[in-house]
Enzyme design. Structure first.
Site, mmCIF file in Angstrom:
data_model
loop_
_atom_site.group_PDB
_atom_site.id
_atom_site.type_symbol
_atom_site.label_atom_id
_atom_site.label_comp_id
_atom_site.label_asym_id
_atom_site.label_seq_id
_atom_site.Cartn_x
_atom_site.Cartn_y
_atom_site.Cartn_z
ATOM 1 N N GLY A 141 74.951 41.218 26.286
ATOM 2 C CA GLY A 141 74.402 40.366 27.357
ATOM 3 C C GLY A 141 73.416 41.122 28.226
ATOM 4 O O GLY A 141 73.307 40.877 29.433
ATOM 5 N N TYR B 214 85.781 29.068 34.006
ATOM 6 C CA TYR B 214 85.255 30.428 34.198
ATOM 7 C C TYR B 214 86.370 31.345 34.707
ATOM 8 O O TYR B 214 86.619 32.419 34.156
ATOM 9 C CB TYR B 214 84.099 30.375 35.192
ATOM 10 C CG TYR B 214 83.470 31.705 35.515
ATOM 11 C CD1 TYR B 214 82.724 32.407 34.569
ATOM 12 C CD2 TYR B 214 83.578 32.262 36.796
ATOM 13 C CE1 TYR B 214 82.113 33.610 34.886
ATOM 14 C CE2 TYR B 214 82.972 33.453 37.117
ATOM 15 C CZ TYR B 214 82.234 34.134 36.161
ATOM 16 O OH TYR B 214 81.632 35.327 36.475
ATOM 17 N N ASP C 180 71.644 41.437 23.046
ATOM 18 C CA ASP C 180 71.810 40.116 23.676
ATOM 19 C C ASP C 180 71.713 39.062 22.578
ATOM 20 O O ASP C 180 71.215 39.318 21.479
ATOM 21 C CB ASP C 180 70.718 39.890 24.733
ATOM 22 C CG ASP C 180 71.083 38.775 25.723
ATOM 23 O OD1 ASP C 180 71.492 39.090 26.850
ATOM 24 O OD2 ASP C 180 70.960 37.574 25.359
HETATM 25 N N1 LIG Z 1 75.862 37.833 38.455
HETATM 26 C C1 LIG Z 1 76.940 37.678 39.204
HETATM 27 O O1 LIG Z 1 76.832 37.336 40.398
HETATM 28 C C2 LIG Z 1 78.305 37.979 38.645
HETATM 29 C C3 LIG Z 1 79.412 37.981 39.499
HETATM 30 C C4 LIG Z 1 80.672 38.237 38.973
HETATM 31 C C5 LIG Z 1 80.832 38.522 37.616
HETATM 32 N N2 LIG Z 1 79.727 38.510 36.809
HETATM 33 C C6 LIG Z 1 79.951 38.774 35.382
HETATM 34 O O2 LIG Z 1 79.059 39.785 34.920
HETATM 35 C C7 LIG Z 1 78.670 39.505 33.562
HETATM 36 C C8 LIG Z 1 77.159 39.457 33.453
HETATM 37 O O3 LIG Z 1 76.668 38.534 34.402
HETATM 38 P P1 LIG Z 1 75.111 38.207 34.567
HETATM 39 O O4 LIG Z 1 74.939 37.703 35.942
HETATM 40 O O5 LIG Z 1 74.283 39.321 34.072
HETATM 41 O O6 LIG Z 1 75.010 36.946 33.573
HETATM 42 P P2 LIG Z 1 73.690 36.253 32.978
HETATM 43 O O7 LIG Z 1 74.043 34.828 32.722
HETATM 44 O O8 LIG Z 1 72.517 36.564 33.829
HETATM 45 O O9 LIG Z 1 73.522 37.016 31.603
HETATM 46 C C9 LIG Z 1 74.429 36.855 30.538
HETATM 47 C C10 LIG Z 1 73.715 37.243 29.258
HETATM 48 O O10 LIG Z 1 74.631 37.027 28.188
HETATM 49 C C11 LIG Z 1 73.883 36.539 27.098
HETATM 50 N N3 LIG Z 1 74.782 35.822 26.176
HETATM 51 C C12 LIG Z 1 75.261 34.560 26.281
HETATM 52 N N4 LIG Z 1 76.031 34.253 25.210
HETATM 53 C C13 LIG Z 1 76.053 35.366 24.433
HETATM 54 C C14 LIG Z 1 76.669 35.698 23.195
HETATM 55 N N5 LIG Z 1 77.403 34.797 22.516
HETATM 56 N N6 LIG Z 1 76.490 36.942 22.693
HETATM 57 C C15 LIG Z 1 75.727 37.853 23.346
HETATM 58 N N7 LIG Z 1 75.090 37.595 24.513
HETATM 59 C C16 LIG Z 1 75.266 36.371 25.047
HETATM 60 C C17 LIG Z 1 72.820 35.646 27.698
HETATM 61 O O11 LIG Z 1 71.725 35.485 26.811
HETATM 62 C C18 LIG Z 1 72.464 36.408 28.970
HETATM 63 O O12 LIG Z 1 71.341 37.246 28.775
HETATM 64 C C19 LIG Z 1 79.362 38.179 33.185
HETATM 65 O O13 LIG Z 1 80.580 38.473 32.527
HETATM 66 C C20 LIG Z 1 79.652 37.550 34.528
HETATM 67 O O14 LIG Z 1 80.767 36.691 34.465
HETATM 68 C C21 LIG Z 1 78.479 38.249 37.285
#
Ligand SMILES: NC(=O)c1ccc[n+]([C@@H]2O[C@H](COP(=O)([O-])OP(=O)(O)OC[C@H]3O[C@@H](n4cnc5c(N)ncnc54)[C@H](O)[C@@H]3O)[C@@H](O)[C@H]2O)c1
Length: 321
Positions: A8, A142, A34
């Site tokens: 990701g 989620y 990704d």
């Molecule tokens: N951004 C936040 O505020 C936040 C807060 C708490 C937790 N998180 C956690 O951190 C992690 C990353 O968050 P983020 O904000 O970068 O998310 P994001 O949605 O910006 O990025 C997620 C990435 O995962 C990729 N993806 C989706 N399905 C996929 C698959 N099957 N295989 C491989 N890649 C895949 C997408 O293309 C995307 O680039 C997540 O687990 C999220 O739950 C984020």
């Protein structure tokens, strides 16, 4: 130096975590992956970069074997609002993806970072100064995947000796990549709209209080936790971390101190408001401070000043292209 694999990697966090890992551990030692297939020029600019769908176990095995991966930052997931719109897909990506990562980690002895969330709490959790160990009965798909993920990571640590570590991240504010469908996306949108239009319509109510953190603090926290002495970790999955507990009205006021004409109005989205209302207002992150020295550098004022300065440069550069 064992190779690090990031899943990701093109998301909001990965876009800043990958460069930070490469600075600390060497560009060739960090493999960005990704679901998105990049054109050859894009992939070359991010090299080493590869397409990897975390729901396909064979793709993970192949990448870990080929690059001799020792450590996995598993970021791929659907975020809260996107997950609520597609619960079946969210279960598949968030749970099957994590299971595949843990299985490959078990086979090859990899260390694993799992990003949990304030979404792992629910309406029956104490909402103020939410303890490290407390009730976790989330009402969103989620949150359910995050609690199950925390438990699964702990299981792999205790049952198979896998070095899994995690953070319960709050809403993250950043300027490099857009947020990916979370309930706290408004906080980032507010900054862009302040500079572009001077006004913003917020989808959460003015007084909705949630934990937030500026991305540089989140990146440092992830890397510091992964490098911490494992003997000092009383908890593994996952540590509460936060840098500020703020409302949309307070973020708007902080921005308006730099952009005086900035105005915010409110059109509440009932789906995202309900999600936010089921989350803590402020986390107790004393265990992270005590066990591995978590110390965020940015409060609301420092973050706002830095965010606006960086965004001004980014938008000016985009205009001059
Ligand atoms: N951004 C936040 O505020 C936040 C807060 C708490 C937790 N998180 C956690 O951190 C992690 C990353 O968050 P983020 O904000 O970068 O998310 P994001 O949605 O910006 O990025 C997620 C990435 O995962 C990729 N993806 C989706 N399905 C996929 C698959 N099957 N295989 C491989 N890649 C895949 C997408 O293309 C995307 O680039 C997540 O687990 C999220 O739950 C984020």
């Amino acid at each position: 130096m064992p190779t690090i694999l990031v899943t990701g990697a093109l998301g909001q966090i990965g876009s800043e975590l990958v460069p930070a890992l490469r600075t600390r551990y060497g560009a060739d030692n960090v493999i960005a992956t990704d679901l998105k297939v990049l054109p050859p020029s894009g992939a070359a600019a991010l090299a080493p970069y590869g397409h990897l769908d975390c729901t396909e176990a064979n793709q993970l095995h192949e990448a870990v074997r080929r690059y001799d991966v020792g450590s996995i930052y598993h970021l791929a997931a659907l975020l809260s609002a996107s997950a609520e719109a597609a619960p079946q897909l969210a279960w598949s990506v968030n749970m099957s993806g994590l299971y595949n990562v843990l299985e490959v980690a078990r086979e090859y002895g990899c260390q694993v970072f799992f990003p949990s969330s304030i979404g792992a709490f629910g309406p029956t959790t104490p909402r103020d100064s939410t303890p490290q160990v407390t009730v976790q009965r989330p009402t969103t798909i989620y949150g359910i995947t995050k609690v199950a993920g925390e438990l699964l990571c702990d299981y792999y640590a205790s049952r198979f000796g896998i070095d899994t570590r995690g953070l319960r991240l709050p809403g993250l504010i950043s300027y490099v990549a857009a947020p990916g469908g979370g309930t706290t996306d408004y906080a980032v949108e507010m900054f862009y709209h302040a500079l572009r239009y001077g006004r913003y319509t917020c989808f959460l109510s003015a007084a909705t209080r949630l934990d937030m953190m500026y991305m540089p603090d989140a990146i440092a926290a992830m890397m510091d936790l992964m490098a911490a002495d494992s003997g000092r970790l009383r908890y593994r999955n996952a540590y509460n971390v936060t840098a500020m507990s703020v409302t949309p009205a307070e973020i708007g006021a902080a921005i308006a101190r730099h952009v005086p004409s900035f105005a915010v109005d409110y059109e509440v989205d009932p789906v995202r408001q309900a999600i936010a209302d089921s989350w803590p207002r402020s986390l107790d992150d004393s265990a992270a401070h005590h066990d591995w020295g978590f110390a965020p550098r940015y409060d609301l004022e420092a973050m706002t000043a830095d965010m606006l300065a960086r965004l001004r440069s980014k938008l000016a550069a985009a205009r001059s292209r």
